[in-house]
Structure formats: structure tokens, C-alpha cells
Design an enzyme around this catalytic site. Structure first.
Site, PDB file in Angstrom:
ATOM      1  N   LEU A 223     -10.405   0.682   6.299  1.00  0.00           N
ATOM      2  CA  LEU A 223     -11.337   0.253   5.259  1.00  0.00           C
ATOM      3  C   LEU A 223     -10.569  -0.389   4.106  1.00  0.00           C
ATOM      4  CD1 LEU A 223     -14.462   0.514   4.781  1.00  0.00           C
ATOM      5  CD2 LEU A 223     -13.919   2.408   3.248  1.00  0.00           C
ATOM      6  N   ASP A 289       9.761   2.854   8.089  1.00  0.00           N
ATOM      7  CA  ASP A 289       9.583   1.429   7.755  1.00  0.00           C
ATOM      8  C   ASP A 289       8.881   1.213   6.413  1.00  0.00           C
ATOM      9  OD1 ASP A 289       9.962  -1.284   8.588  1.00  0.00           O
ATOM     10  OD2 ASP A 289       7.817  -1.428   8.993  1.00  0.00           O
ATOM     11  N   GLU A 294       2.476   0.465  -2.327  1.00  0.00           N
ATOM     12  CA  GLU A 294       1.483  -0.047  -3.263  1.00  0.00           C
ATOM     13  C   GLU A 294       0.941   1.058  -4.157  1.00  0.00           C
ATOM     14  OE1 GLU A 294       1.880  -3.041  -0.178  1.00  0.00           O
ATOM     15  OE2 GLU A 294       1.407  -0.913  -0.001  1.00  0.00           O
TER      16      GLU A 294
END
Length: 409
Positions: A223, A289, A294
Site C-alpha cells: 500500500l 541491503d 526513509e
């Protein structure tokens, strides 16, 4: 007894009384916090099974409006989410009205718009469940099922920082191609009797398409976060160089965390503890990784580290990449609430909880048994790492109280 001796005795008794009172209050506060952690854990277990049910009770809002209202600076979704099943049902069943190439990145994905205007990111199946990705811990294609598993692990750990993810089957011929942009449509091809596409991304190649089983492709849909919460990208302080023979500073400097603590936003606020939580999360799923992360824009370090892009996970159940835990063993701090939750998940509880949480997903079984077994083994390694820290520095230094009142008003 002389007056002077009586005064000294009274002073000593007063000091003992004050220290005893402070100690008792601290213990009462700690006990109350621990009891709340235990209650939160029990609530999580009780709500693990999410039946994908289209019914939205007591509301006239769309599932997309409900999910958008959940988002606050420190959570993507709240602890109590009776509508979660309805939102996830919509994600896996709503009509696709537009399909485009994915947003910038290195891996194949498609950006879909569902009925009602909701964006989702579709990641296609590239591997069978029992396929083992050899090589570096960040090797291979994205794993769509890893996104599903990581979302439910986020629920189990009580972080609530990962966007909603659910498995979905799509018919590439009837659901995607008729609404695809020219850019995406130009990457479709047929291999044998299977419809395939290779999309647009840094590593996308016509020679390496993702192929459906006939026309039906299994994948995951994530989403999209509401546009009112724009994201800000940060370089992860424990990121890898991805260059052979070149180490990042944290890989050779054991005092690296001291330097990190002196730089913004890690010198104050919750961000460094979020990094520690994320290291634990990534170690459990085998994700080496996370070179960037964010948060919400203009947050000044106060918003959460959002657990986006978890698909480079669950590649090799036999590989426990300890370097993922570097933020934990170099900083030697962890949230008390995280420490409590990890201890509640010992003795096979984590494996059982995740299996239960994923049982209603459309692409179930999401993980193979070796990957589920690996979770319990990695949990023991995390607990042992924290114990080494507490043995060296003491629990008062290592276990950090960092509880925040979260508002969903």
C-alpha cells in the site's frame, strides 16, 4: 547519645529513606511498564489472524481513507486495527484501473492504481518458495513473499512501521495489459505459453523477464503511503559500499557508533534506537541491503524509520549475516520494549506467531519451513548479543526506556 551523633544518625536514616523511596518508585514504574509490554504482547497474539473480509463495520469511509488516517509520525497503522482485514481484502481484490512501470529503483516492480484511486506497488514472483539464493547476502532478485512476511513480522514485533502488504494473483492479459501505459506495455513478451514483462529499472533486462504461469502471475502488493506524508531519503549510517575490497568505516572501526552519536539526527531523539530496532528486524529476515532508509520529510529526527523495501530478505535460511547486527553490538543499546518483546518470542513463539499471521494470505504458504526455523535461531543470536552488552556495560546502560504516547486523533 550525644546531639551530634543523633543528628548524624538521623541524616543517615533520611538518606536511606530517600534512596529506598526512589528505588521503589523506579521499580514500580519499571514493573508497570513491563506489565504493559506483556499486555500489549497478549493483544498482538490475540489479533494475529487477519481474515480478509470486505465488510467495514461502523464506518461509511472507503478502506483507502481508513488506512490513510492510520498514519502518524511514529506509526503506519495503530495497534488496534479491526479494519485491517477489510483494507487488505481491498488491496487483493479491487479492480486495477491503471498499470505503469515502477518508481525509481534497481528491481522490477509495477505501479498499480486500484479502484478508488489507491496506489499500490506490485512485485512479481521470481523464485519458488524452496529456492535458495546463493552468494552475497544481498544477491538475487527481490522476493515478493519476503515483503508479505516482513510486514507480518513488523506487526509481531510491535513496531508498526512497515506499509501494509498482501499477496495477490493478477491476470496479466485481462487485468494489466488493457490498462497498462505504453512504457509498461512495451516490456511485455511471451515466453513459451507464459506472459512475461521486464519493466523499467536499473537492473531490468529484456533477457530476465518475470513470467506468469500462463497469464496468472503471483505477486505482492504494498500500500502506497498517503501523499500528505512525503518521504525523505537518508543514507544508512551502517550501509555497505557494495565494492569488492572496499570496507565501510563501520566494518573496521569498533568505535564507529561513538561518531554516529555525535551527528544529527542520531545525537538526540528516537532515530538511533530506530536504527537498532531495524537492525534486529533486518537480521531476523536476512536483509543485508538497507543502504538507505526513509522517514517523513522535515521530521528533524522525530518520525519513525519507515520499514520500506524488505524484498531482499528470506533468501538463504542457512546464512545468518551477523554484520546486519552491527548497530546493536557496536552501540550496545536497545529499547526496553523491544527487549521485552524479543524475550516473549523465545522458545518457538516467533515461528508459530509468524506462521499464524500469514495463514490467511492469498499466497499462503508464504515461507518455507527452513525460513521459519531460521527466525527462531536468529532470535537466539540477538538475545545473546544483548546479553554480551549487558555483561560488559550493565543493563542500566544497555536497556533504554523510550516510550512515546502515540496519537491517532
Amino acid at each position: 547519645m550525644k546531639l551530634k551523633q543523633r543528628v548524624v544518625l538521623l541524616a543517615i536514616l533520611l538518606v536511606i529513606f530517600i534512596f529506598t523511596k526512589v528505588f521503589l518508585i523506579d521499580n514500580l514504574d519499571t514493573s508497570a511498564a513491563n506489565r504493559e509490554d506483556q499486555r500489549a504482547f497478549q493483544r498482538m497474539l490475540a489479533g494475529l489472524r487477519v481474515a480478509l473480509d470486505p465488510r467495514l463495520e461502523h464506518t461509511l469511509q472507503s478502506p483507502w481513507e481508513i488506512a490513510a488516517q492510520w498514519v502518524v509520525p511514529r506509526e503506519v497503522y495503530p495497534e488496534d486495527t479491526p479494519e485491517l482485514g477489510a483494507v487488505m481484502h481491498a488491496m487483493t481484490t479491487k479492480k486495477i484501473i491503471k498499470a505503469d512501470v515502477g518508481y525509481k529503483g534497481t528491481q522490477l516492480k509495477a505501479l498499480l492504481i486500484l479502484e478508488g484511486g489507491q496506489k499500490v506497488v506490485f512485485k512479481p514472483k521470481r523464485y519458488a518458495r524452496d529456492y535458495i539464493v546463493e552468494g552475497e547476502p544481498y544477491a538475487g532478485y527481490d522476493r515478493h513473499n519476503a515483503e508479505v512476511a516482513a510486514f507480518h513480522l513488523d506487526r509481531i514485533l510491535g513496531f508498526r512501521r512497515a506499509p501494509l502488504v498482501v499477496g495477490r494473483f493478477v491476470n496479466l492479459r485481462t487485468e494489466i495489459k488493457p490498462v497498462a501505459t505504453e512504457q509498461l506495455l512495451g516490456t511485455f513478451m511471451t515466453v513459451g505459453n507464459n506472459t512475461c514483462f521486464y519493466g523499467k529499472c536499473y537492473y531490468c533486462r529484456e533477457t530476465e523477464p518475470a513470467c506468469a504461469d500462463g497469464d496468472i502471475m503471483e505477486g505482492s502488493v504494498t500500500l502506497w503511503l498517503p501523499d500528505v506524508w512525503p518521504l525523505q531519503k537518508h543514507r544508512h549510517p551502517w550501509g555497505r559500499t557494495y565494492r569488492e575490497g572496499k570496507l565501510a568505516r563501520w566494518e573496521y572501526d569498533e568505535s564507529y557508533c561513538d561518531a554516529v552519536k555525535k551527528t544529527s539526527p542520531y545525537d538526540s531523539g528516537p532515530r538511533l534506537l530506530d536504527i537498532i530496532d531495524t537492525a534486529i528486524f533486518d537480521y531476523l529476515i536476512g536483509n543485508a541491503d538497507r543502504h538507505h532508509y526513509e522517514s517523513f520529510q522535515d521530521d528533524e529526527g522525530a518520525s519513525m524509520l519507515i520499514l520500506l523495501d524488505n524484498a531482499k530478505s528470506f533468501g538463504n535460511p542457512a546464512l545468518d549475516e551477523r554484520s546486519i547486527l552491527a548497530p546493536l553490538y557496536q552501540c550496545c543499546i536497545i529499547r526496553v520494549s523491544t527487549w521485552n518483546r524479543l524475550n516473549y518470542l523465545k522458545n518457538g513463539v516467533l515461528k508459530s506467531a509468524l506462521k499464524t499471521a500469514m495463514s490467511h494470505d492469498p499466497i499462503s504458504p508464504v515461507l518455507s519451513t527452513p525460513h521459519l526455523d531460521a527466525l527462531d535461531q536468529r532470535l537466539l543470536s540477538i538475545l545473546a548479543t544483548v546479553k554480551q552488552c549487558t555483561d560488559q556495560f550493565g543493563p542500566d546502560v544497555v536497556l533504554v526506556e523510550d516510550r512515546m504516547t502515540l496519537s491517532h486523533l
